[in-house]
Design a protein around this motif. Structure first.
Motif, PDB file in Angstrom:
ATOM      1  N   ASN A 160      -5.402   3.503   1.441  1.00  0.00           N
ATOM      2  CA  ASN A 160      -4.099   4.148   1.398  1.00  0.00           C
ATOM      3  C   ASN A 160      -3.816   4.784   0.037  1.00  0.00           C
ATOM      4  N   LEU A 161      -4.067   4.038  -1.044  1.00  0.00           N
ATOM      5  CA  LEU A 161      -3.783   4.540  -2.389  1.00  0.00           C
ATOM      6  C   LEU A 161      -4.614   5.773  -2.702  1.00  0.00           C
ATOM      7  N   THR A 162      -5.865   5.767  -2.356  1.00  0.00           N
ATOM      8  CA  THR A 162      -6.738   6.911  -2.607  1.00  0.00           C
ATOM      9  C   THR A 162      -6.306   8.128  -1.800  1.00  0.00           C
ATOM     10  N   VAL A 163      -6.055   7.919  -0.528  1.00  0.00           N
ATOM     11  CA  VAL A 163      -5.676   9.034   0.338  1.00  0.00           C
ATOM     12  C   VAL A 163      -4.337   9.605  -0.087  1.00  0.00           C
ATOM     13  N   TYR A 164      -3.360   8.744  -0.355  1.00  0.00           N
ATOM     14  CA  TYR A 164      -2.056   9.226  -0.807  1.00  0.00           C
ATOM     15  C   TYR A 164      -2.163   9.955  -2.145  1.00  0.00           C
TER      16      TYR A 164
END
Length: 142
Positions: free
Chosen positions: A96-100
């Motif tokens: 999630n953190l990477t994609v966001y």
């Protein structure tokens, strides 16, 4: 100071806060019109950044509501895209953190490019409204 007061008095069940936040959002969009045009002025006109705000204020006079509507439409489109992405992605843990993060960086870049084009067009519409001749292409091509 105002943020601290808002944090202490904030109550999500009180409709006053929703109205106050919406009013602040609208006020920010309304006042940002001159600053957005002031970012375009040094790139298009000779005279530099020192007089950009004064020139932008002069150009926006009489067309500020149009600029506000452009800001409002642009903000609504950005919010729809962000919330649509958020609802589509959901919670995926560490990924999630990477994609966001990637979405945020790419989204900001695309938004700045589109915003620059949008305010450049608005700048020329303001010049036309005030009866100024737009002949910058003729001067720079010869």
């Amino acid at each position: 100071m105002a943020v601290a007061v808002a944090e202490v008095w904030y109550d999500p069940k009180n409709p006053f806060w929703i109205a106050a936040l919406f009013a602040c959002f609208v006020l920010c969009l309304y006042t940002a019109v001159v600053w957005s045009v002031a970012a375009v002025v040094p790139a298009v006109e000779d005279g530099g950044e020192a007089v950009a705000v004064e020139r932008a204020e002069e150009l926006v006079r009489g067309r500020r509501l149009d600029g506000f509507m452009v800001n409002l439409l642009f903000s609504v489109v950005c919010l729809v895209v962000v919330f649509g992405f958020w609802m589509t992605m959901g919670d995926r843990g560490r990924l999630n953190l990477t994609v966001y993060g990637l979405f945020f960086v790419n989204g900001v870049s695309i938004t700045r490019i589109f915003g620059g084009v949008m305010y450049t067009v608005y700048y020329f519409r303001c010049r036309e409204y005030h009866g100024e001749e737009i002949d910058f292409l003729v001067n720079h091509l010869t």
